[in-house]
Scaffold this active site. Sequence first.
Site, mmCIF file in Angstrom:
data_model
loop_
_atom_site.group_PDB
_atom_site.id
_atom_site.type_symbol
_atom_site.label_atom_id
_atom_site.label_comp_id
_atom_site.label_asym_id
_atom_site.label_seq_id
_atom_site.Cartn_x
_atom_site.Cartn_y
_atom_site.Cartn_z
ATOM 1 N N LYS A 1 0.965 -1.123 0.101
ATOM 2 C CA LYS A 1 -0.053 0.216 -0.090
ATOM 3 C C LYS A 1 0.878 1.251 0.093
ATOM 4 C CE LYS A 1 -2.903 3.045 2.563
ATOM 5 N NZ LYS A 1 -3.671 3.093 4.117
ATOM 6 N N GLY B 1 -7.917 8.984 10.498
ATOM 7 C CA GLY B 1 -8.009 9.055 11.772
ATOM 8 C C GLY B 1 -9.211 10.181 12.165
ATOM 9 N N ALA C 1 -9.707 5.566 4.879
ATOM 10 C CA ALA C 1 -9.433 6.638 5.730
ATOM 11 C C ALA C 1 -10.779 7.482 6.053
ATOM 12 C CB ALA C 1 -8.439 7.674 5.256
ATOM 13 N N GLY C 2 -11.064 7.660 7.247
ATOM 14 C CA GLY C 2 -12.174 8.720 7.580
ATOM 15 C C GLY C 2 -13.388 7.909 8.029
ATOM 16 N N ASN D 1 -8.727 1.779 10.262
ATOM 17 C CA ASN D 1 -7.962 1.544 11.609
ATOM 18 C C ASN D 1 -8.660 2.046 12.904
ATOM 19 O OD1 ASN D 1 -5.275 0.431 12.651
ATOM 20 N ND2 ASN D 1 -5.280 2.588 13.439
#
Length: 257
Positions: free
Chosen positions: A100, A161, A187-188, A209
């Site tokens: 990635k 995040g 993301a987000g 994550n």
Amino acid sequence: MTDTPLTVAGRTFNSRLIIGTGKYASYAQNAEAARAAGAEMVTVALRRVNLSNPDEDRLQDHVSPKEFTYLPNTAGCFTAEEAVRTLRLAREAGGWDLVKLEVLSDQKTLYPDMEETLSAAKDLIADGFEVMVYCSDDPVYARKLEDVGCAAIMPLGSLIGSGLGIQNPLNIRLIVEQSRVPVIVDAGVGTASDAAQAMELGCDGVLMNTAIAEAKDPIRMATAMKHAVIAGREAYLAGRMGRKRYADPSSPLAGLI
């Protein structure tokens, strides 16, 4: 519509949920969350995760590379040169070629630097890597990354995040419609409804994550995310009803007593 498994660079996955390996209270909790999520692939920040020091707790002692596909990433890289060097070292260390790529622009937003990202992608693909690429939600750059040979396009839903969810569903949908490789929102995502929305837009998967790791109960949130991704995919395949300006009764108004 019939469904097919997620396939990236010739590798097939039954799960469409990819999770990270940062911010957890422990590697043991990370492993438990990965299993609760039904994930088959985990991202590994090469600069931040202990893979080699046997004197400290190591990721692979809990999240085994025999159980999960490792996806090394270039988190913390701010130039194409840094990212390319990091992944070359990763290949030397672990033999990884599915990777990635992320090249960030600044510490405050962690927004991708698309010029540097495109440059790094070209170099890595020429080097034989299969590149899954974190990018902005810009359909033009997404097409350029696919044209140079990226194996998956990974547009952000919102800032890394942040938990703000998908801020620009129109652009995500445009990227899905034009892409011939998997599109994975990266993301987000903050909660299960965000993951479901990504899948309802037609994305092939979701990567997250913080949404799991920083939940008050990470294991329960991992389970919720698993179900959200499945539900969103099923809703997309089913085809939602059309939006209407006025009410439309479920029962007919004519022919009643």
